[in-house]
Design an enzyme around this catalytic site. Structure first.
Site, PDB file in Angstrom:
ATOM      1  N   ASP A   1       0.810  -1.208  -0.039  1.00 46.94           N
ATOM      2  CA  ASP A   1       0.065   0.003  -0.003  1.00 46.94           C
ATOM      3  C   ASP A   1       0.890   1.295  -0.176  1.00 46.94           C
ATOM      4  O   ASP A   1       0.590   2.122   0.781  1.00 46.94           O
ATOM      5  CB  ASP A   1      -0.903  -0.211   1.291  1.00 46.94           C
ATOM      6  CG  ASP A   1      -1.896  -1.210   1.396  1.00 46.94           C
ATOM      7  OD1 ASP A   1      -1.762  -2.191   0.424  1.00 46.94           O
ATOM      8  OD2 ASP A   1      -2.696  -1.039   2.133  1.00 46.94           O
TER       9      ASP A   1
ATOM     10  N   ASP B   1       2.805  -3.514  -3.613  1.00 45.84           N
ATOM     11  CA  ASP B   1       2.038  -4.248  -4.407  1.00 45.84           C
ATOM     12  C   ASP B   1       1.058  -3.261  -5.334  1.00 45.84           C
ATOM     13  O   ASP B   1       0.754  -3.561  -6.280  1.00 45.84           O
ATOM     14  CB  ASP B   1       1.107  -5.232  -3.492  1.00 45.84           C
ATOM     15  CG  ASP B   1       0.437  -4.675  -2.187  1.00 45.84           C
ATOM     16  OD1 ASP B   1       0.719  -3.396  -1.879  1.00 45.84           O
ATOM     17  OD2 ASP B   1      -0.319  -5.448  -1.508  1.00 45.84           O
ATOM     18  N   HIS B   2       0.701  -2.235  -4.634  1.00 50.60           N
ATOM     19  CA  HIS B   2      -0.130  -1.054  -5.395  1.00 50.60           C
ATOM     20  C   HIS B   2      -0.075   0.133  -4.504  1.00 50.60           C
ATOM     21  O   HIS B   2       0.708   0.235  -3.580  1.00 50.60           O
ATOM     22  CB  HIS B   2      -1.531  -1.729  -5.215  1.00 50.60           C
ATOM     23  CG  HIS B   2      -2.043  -2.163  -4.002  1.00 50.60           C
ATOM     24  ND1 HIS B   2      -2.461  -1.241  -3.043  1.00 50.60           N
ATOM     25  CD2 HIS B   2      -2.180  -3.387  -3.489  1.00 50.60           C
ATOM     26  CE1 HIS B   2      -2.961  -1.926  -1.878  1.00 50.60           C
ATOM     27  NE2 HIS B   2      -2.969  -3.319  -2.199  1.00 50.60           N
TER      28      HIS B   2
ATOM     29  N   CYS C   1      -4.333  -5.708  -3.419  1.00 53.30           N
ATOM     30  CA  CYS C   1      -3.222  -6.590  -3.076  1.00 53.30           C
ATOM     31  C   CYS C   1      -3.116  -7.824  -4.015  1.00 53.30           C
ATOM     32  O   CYS C   1      -2.508  -8.395  -4.706  1.00 53.30           O
ATOM     33  CB  CYS C   1      -3.167  -6.724  -1.663  1.00 53.30           C
ATOM     34  SG  CYS C   1      -4.568  -7.422  -1.075  1.00 53.30           S
TER      35      CYS C   1
END
Length: 544
Positions: free
Chosen positions: A13, A229-230, A56
């Site tokens: 995140d 992941d993002h 995720c």
């Protein structure tokens, strides 16, 4: 020549809010990240790295398989897909090549992780646990400090979760560089300062892992990769197909190959990590992978860098929505397939967080203002778009001049050619990769599991031929594992472990069958087969 070790260090995140990205990503200078800055100075910093999904599990499925989630069925957040039979998880390729593969517990790949994937998958997993110091390793460490859930802990719990952060490293909410799409309120300032504190916590953790690598004399023989992941775990970022949901930090150190302090501005996917690691280790790259190696055979930039990268947002828990996005070197194009739905749909998980509550509170206050005949003023027009009851069918942003995506150019005649070009790119991509997000999810589920019944991997066929053990499975795409440890009682997995698909913690040390091996004398061997998306096979016993 010694085999190359692979070390992945990842977090959850975050966008490129690291000090080394100052001037590249808005607000990056706010972060305190000396260890990651040093890692970038020793390797390469990728300035245009993107996740394929802004949440995720779909993103991680792409990273570990090298395939677009929309092409293999892993695009809906929290599902158990049945990928095509050729799809495997990356560590198995390394295990086949004799690597010791570890993961410090977090999986979340949209499938149940087979017992053949890792030598060890637990909170204590580490390359130091291998029995032979000469065995090459693939070791993955996933930190949770920056996960959105940590930003909203009570003060005591947050202090404990960021215990490595020194008082002088704490970030002042008054100086938080809030993006303009967030209301400038204490709730958002506190969350943003905590986000930066959590990044600093991760930075210390990264420093500890890298110090262990140095202590073991392995730094020069290990490729180190840091990624997330993002995007940041706040509204309009995580779960949303914007730059803030998809743009990622990516740093790679490869001694003797990558020029220290180098940067890359070409468009890359995190999904490219799978083929890149295989190529770096000198292992073959399966033809079905959609990712590409990040380096050519000479260690330089690939001869044909990408013109575009594509991202996809699909169901997020109970929030049903479908968006696709194309990013080139200048523009981001977004196509919403349900423009009648609000961006800020109810999210049972996220709606309990203060930043989500703050958006809804301010929107409610604006409704009250309208009820009194007043002009609403709690949100700016940009912020109001996020809580609006609908959204445009298409969005287009000039990222170079508008990095926060504030001005939608989709209806501007001056950009009609760019809109048409990127619209066509998306249509071509969807046709090329058979976008399964366009198929109703219930239809996919029925095709994968008729009547709701899981297909079962067939029992392995095993034999001893001239003193060598041979094993195979008739289920296409299955991997066979074996062990000398007999079955034992297994604790019931936690609900989270079931959702994230963690491997069964049976402590049996499953080895991946890669080729015939010499039969041990007077030993009972146990065999089982796994196929992604299927239930594992019944166990087969062989006495030698």
């Amino acid at each position: 020549m010694k085999p190359l070790n692979v070390l992945w260090i990842s977090t959850h995140d975050i966008n490129p809010h690291l000090g080394c990205y100052a001037g590249v990503w808005p607000g990056a200078e706010y972060a305190t990240t000396p260890n990651l800055d040093a890692l970038a100075a020793e390797g390469v910093r990728f300035d245009n790295a993107f996740a394929v999904a802004p949440v995720c599990a779909p993103s991680r499925s792409a990273i570990v398989t090298g395939c677009f989630p929309t092409a293999i069925g892993t695009m809906h957040m929290r599902s158990k897909a049945v990928p095509p039979p050729e799809v495997r998880l990356l560590p198995e390729y390394f295990r086949e090549a004799g690597y010791y593969c570890t993961n410090n517990f977090f999986t979340d790949f949209q499938v149940f992780t087979p017992g053949t994937t890792f030598d060890e998958c637990s909170p204590t997993a580490h390359w130091r646990n291998r029995t032979n110091a000469d065995t090459p390793f693939f070791a993955a460490f996933h930190g949770m400090a920056t996960h959105e859930s940590r930003l909203y802990l009570d003060d005591e719990a947050f202090a404990a979760a960021t215990a490595r952060v020194r008082p002088e490293e704490r970030h002042d909410p008054a100086g938080a560089p809030l993006p303009p799409y967030y209301p400038d309120t204490p709730a958002f300032r506190k969350a943003w300062a905590r986000y930066a504190d959590a990044i600093t916590e991760v930075d210390h953790w990264v420093g500890e892992i890298l110090a262990q690598l140095e202590e073991d004399g392995l730094a020069d023989s290990t490729i180190v990769v840091f990624w997330s992941d993002h995007g940041v775990g706040m509204p309009r970022a995580k779960r949303f197909a914007y730059e803030s949901g998809l743009r990622e930090p990516l740093i790679v150190r490869w001694p003797g190959v990558i020029e220290p302090g180098s940067t890359r501005d070409d468009l890359v996917y995190l999904m490219d990590l799978a083929p890149t690691m295989l190529a770096a280790a000198g292992l073959p790259i399966p033809g079905h992978l959609h990712g590409r190696p990040l380096w050519g055979t000479d260690g330089g930039v690939p001869a044909e860098p990408r013109d575009v990268v594509v991202g996809a947002r699909d169901r997020m828990d109970a929030a049903e929505d479908t968006s696709r996005t194309v990013r080139d070197s200048r523009f981001r194009y977004i196509r919403h397939f349900h423009p009648d739905r609000t961006l800020m749909q109810h999210q049972e998980y996220a709606d309990k967080f203060p930043t989500w509550k703050e958006f809804r509170r301010l929107a409610s206050e604006e409704a009250d203002q309208r009820g009194r005949g007043e002009r609403p003023d709690r949100l700016t027009p940009l912020q109001r778009r996020f809580v609006a009851p609908s959204k445009p069918e298409e969005e287009l942003y000039d990222i170079l001049s508008d990095p926060h995506e504030t001005q939608n150019l989709a209806e501007d005649p001056a950009y009609a050619a760019d809109l048409a070009r990127l619209r066509a790119v998306l249509a071509e991509w969807q046709a090329q990769y058979s976008d399964l997000g366009m198929v109703p999810e219930d239809e996919l589920a029925e095709a994968w599991r008729p009547g709701g019944e899981w297909l079962v991997t067939e029992e392995p066929i095993v034999s001893v031929r001239e003193g060598w053990v041979e094993a195979r499975c008739a289920t296409e795409g299955a991997s066979v594992g074996w062990t000398t440890t007999p079955p034992r009682p297994i604790a019931e997995p936690s609900p989270l472990a079931v959702v994230t698909g963690d491997p069964v913690q049976d402590d049996r040390g499953w080895k991946l069958y890669a080729k015939p091996f010499e039969a041990p004398k007077d030993t009972t061997l146990y065999f089982r087969a796994w196929r992604l998306g299927y239930a594992p096979s019944p166990e087969r016993t062989l006495n030698t």
